[in-house]
Design a protein around this motif. Sequence first.
Motif, PDB file in Angstrom:
ATOM      1  N   ALA A 148      47.153  42.655  49.255  1.00  0.00           N
ATOM      2  CA  ALA A 148      47.515  41.309  49.702  1.00  0.00           C
ATOM      3  C   ALA A 148      48.555  40.655  48.794  1.00  0.00           C
ATOM      4  N   GLY A 149      48.846  41.280  47.649  1.00  0.00           N
ATOM      5  CA  GLY A 149      49.895  40.761  46.773  1.00  0.00           C
ATOM      6  C   GLY A 149      49.407  40.102  45.500  1.00  0.00           C
ATOM      7  N   MET A 150      48.131  40.246  45.201  1.00  0.00           N
ATOM      8  CA  MET A 150      47.612  39.684  43.957  1.00  0.00           C
ATOM      9  C   MET A 150      47.774  40.707  42.836  1.00  0.00           C
ATOM     10  N   VAL A 151      47.832  40.214  41.611  1.00  0.00           N
ATOM     11  CA  VAL A 151      48.021  41.051  40.429  1.00  0.00           C
ATOM     12  C   VAL A 151      46.733  41.039  39.620  1.00  0.00           C
ATOM     13  N   GLU A 152      46.329  42.207  39.138  1.00  0.00           N
ATOM     14  CA  GLU A 152      45.147  42.278  38.288  1.00  0.00           C
ATOM     15  C   GLU A 152      45.511  41.763  36.903  1.00  0.00           C
ATOM     16  N   GLU A 153      44.769  40.751  36.425  1.00  0.00           N
ATOM     17  CA  GLU A 153      45.073  40.121  35.142  1.00  0.00           C
ATOM     18  C   GLU A 153      44.221  40.648  33.994  1.00  0.00           C
ATOM     19  N   GLY A 154      42.959  40.932  34.253  1.00  0.00           N
ATOM     20  CA  GLY A 154      42.107  41.398  33.171  1.00  0.00           C
ATOM     21  C   GLY A 154      40.637  41.188  33.447  1.00  0.00           C
ATOM     22  N   ARG A 155      39.851  41.453  32.445  1.00  0.00           N
ATOM     23  CA  ARG A 155      38.388  41.444  32.542  1.00  0.00           C
ATOM     24  C   ARG A 155      37.810  40.272  31.754  1.00  0.00           C
ATOM     25  N   ILE A 156      36.864  39.584  32.367  1.00  0.00           N
ATOM     26  CA  ILE A 156      36.065  38.580  31.669  1.00  0.00           C
ATOM     27  C   ILE A 156      34.704  39.229  31.422  1.00  0.00           C
ATOM     28  N   ARG A 157      34.385  39.430  30.172  1.00  0.00           N
ATOM     29  CA  ARG A 157      33.140  40.124  29.840  1.00  0.00           C
ATOM     30  C   ARG A 157      31.933  39.214  30.007  1.00  0.00           C
ATOM     31  N   HIS A 158      30.871  39.787  30.587  1.00  0.00           N
ATOM     32  CA  HIS A 158      29.597  39.077  30.826  1.00  0.00           C
ATOM     33  C   HIS A 158      29.860  37.703  31.429  1.00  0.00           C
ATOM     34  N   HIS A 159      30.638  37.686  32.478  1.00  0.00           N
ATOM     35  CA  HIS A 159      31.079  36.453  33.134  1.00  0.00           C
ATOM     36  C   HIS A 159      29.993  35.806  33.977  1.00  0.00           C
ATOM     37  N   VAL A 160      29.224  36.605  34.701  1.00  0.00           N
ATOM     38  CA  VAL A 160      28.192  36.060  35.580  1.00  0.00           C
ATOM     39  C   VAL A 160      26.880  36.810  35.377  1.00  0.00           C
ATOM     40  N   ARG A 161      25.803  36.103  35.672  1.00  0.00           N
ATOM     41  CA  ARG A 161      24.477  36.726  35.642  1.00  0.00           C
ATOM     42  C   ARG A 161      24.000  36.810  37.082  1.00  0.00           C
ATOM     43  N   ALA A 162      23.820  38.016  37.559  1.00  0.00           N
ATOM     44  CA  ALA A 162      23.378  38.241  38.931  1.00  0.00           C
ATOM     45  C   ALA A 162      22.385  39.396  38.949  1.00  0.00           C
ATOM     46  N   ARG A 163      21.376  39.241  39.780  1.00  0.00           N
ATOM     47  CA  ARG A 163      20.342  40.271  39.926  1.00  0.00           C
ATOM     48  C   ARG A 163      19.698  40.643  38.585  1.00  0.00           C
ATOM     49  N   GLY A 164      19.524  39.625  37.739  1.00  0.00           N
ATOM     50  CA  GLY A 164      18.812  39.814  36.478  1.00  0.00           C
ATOM     51  C   GLY A 164      19.611  40.453  35.366  1.00  0.00           C
ATOM     52  N   ALA A 165      20.927  40.608  35.532  1.00  0.00           N
ATOM     53  CA  ALA A 165      21.738  41.245  34.495  1.00  0.00           C
ATOM     54  C   ALA A 165      23.104  40.568  34.395  1.00  0.00           C
ATOM     55  N   TRP A 166      23.703  40.674  33.210  1.00  0.00           N
ATOM     56  CA  TRP A 166      25.056  40.166  33.030  1.00  0.00           C
ATOM     57  C   TRP A 166      26.054  41.134  33.632  1.00  0.00           C
ATOM     58  N   ARG A 167      27.110  40.574  34.196  1.00  0.00           N
ATOM     59  CA  ARG A 167      28.131  41.390  34.838  1.00  0.00           C
ATOM     60  C   ARG A 167      29.507  40.869  34.450  1.00  0.00           C
ATOM     61  N   ASP A 168      30.415  41.786  34.207  1.00  0.00           N
ATOM     62  CA  ASP A 168      31.809  41.430  33.959  1.00  0.00           C
ATOM     63  C   ASP A 168      32.471  41.038  35.272  1.00  0.00           C
ATOM     64  N   SER A 169      33.625  40.403  35.182  1.00  0.00           N
ATOM     65  CA  SER A 169      34.451  40.110  36.358  1.00  0.00           C
ATOM     66  C   SER A 169      35.876  40.548  36.063  1.00  0.00           C
ATOM     67  N   ILE A 170      36.542  41.032  37.085  1.00  0.00           N
ATOM     68  CA  ILE A 170      37.964  41.379  37.000  1.00  0.00           C
ATOM     69  C   ILE A 170      38.723  40.284  37.738  1.00  0.00           C
ATOM     70  N   VAL A 171      39.699  39.677  37.065  1.00  0.00           N
ATOM     71  CA  VAL A 171      40.458  38.565  37.621  1.00  0.00           C
ATOM     72  C   VAL A 171      41.773  39.070  38.209  1.00  0.00           C
ATOM     73  N   HIS A 172      42.083  38.577  39.402  1.00  0.00           N
ATOM     74  CA  HIS A 172      43.358  38.838  40.078  1.00  0.00           C
ATOM     75  C   HIS A 172      43.991  37.486  40.377  1.00  0.00           C
ATOM     76  N   SER A 173      45.325  37.430  40.422  1.00  0.00           N
ATOM     77  CA  SER A 173      45.973  36.168  40.771  1.00  0.00           C
ATOM     78  C   SER A 173      47.276  36.421  41.518  1.00  0.00           C
ATOM     79  N   ALA A 174      47.755  35.356  42.141  1.00  0.00           N
ATOM     80  CA  ALA A 174      49.074  35.333  42.781  1.00  0.00           C
ATOM     81  C   ALA A 174      49.721  34.011  42.399  1.00  0.00           C
ATOM     82  N   LEU A 175      51.036  34.051  42.191  1.00  0.00           N
ATOM     83  CA  LEU A 175      51.807  32.861  41.867  1.00  0.00           C
ATOM     84  C   LEU A 175      52.751  32.562  43.017  1.00  0.00           C
TER      85      LEU A 175
END
Length: 185
Positions: A148-175
């Motif tokens: 779709a034209g978004m760029v992968e920017e990087g990883r946020i470590r232990h960004h969210v807690r879901a299903r009883g565990a911490w999970r990283d997130s990968i951020v994408h953006s478009a300008l």
Amino acid sequence: MRPVEISGKRLGLREVTVDDIDALHAVYGDPAATEHLPFDPRTREEVEQIVAEAAEAAAATPRRLYVLAVTERESEQVIGVARLHIEADHPHSAEIGLGLRPDQWGRGIGTDLIRLLLTFGFRHLRLHRIWGARSPANTAAQLAMLVAGMVEEGRIRHHVRARGAWRDSIVHSALEDEWEGHRDD
């Protein structure tokens, strides 16, 4: 309030209504559909609350949150949900999120939906930056965002807690000035 109603080639986006609660629960309440989302499956009552909050947000000035039903263009059937949240401290930047019924997966619908959200954000809301975060395991979302034209920017470590565990997130953006859709005029 001016209601949102936007159409693409295969999809439409419009304001959610109370009539959409069951269709939205088919996404928010489905364990497969929410596997990579930052929350556990929602109950029908929780979806009712989401719709009520969406109506309240739609009436706010300035409007910062858009919770939109994703519809098939031809049938107008609700097949998913999309969110766009404008940051209060950075009103030219917004986060997007989306969820589709599992029976819609594998057909390029996610890519089309992200393109439609980018069009809405850049053309209609005049945003400068639109970003989204995904689960590292969600390679379908990765592909949809990149195509779709978004760029992968990087990883946020232990960004969210879901299903009883911490999970990283990968951020994408478009300008806005890099977005390919601006040349479609």
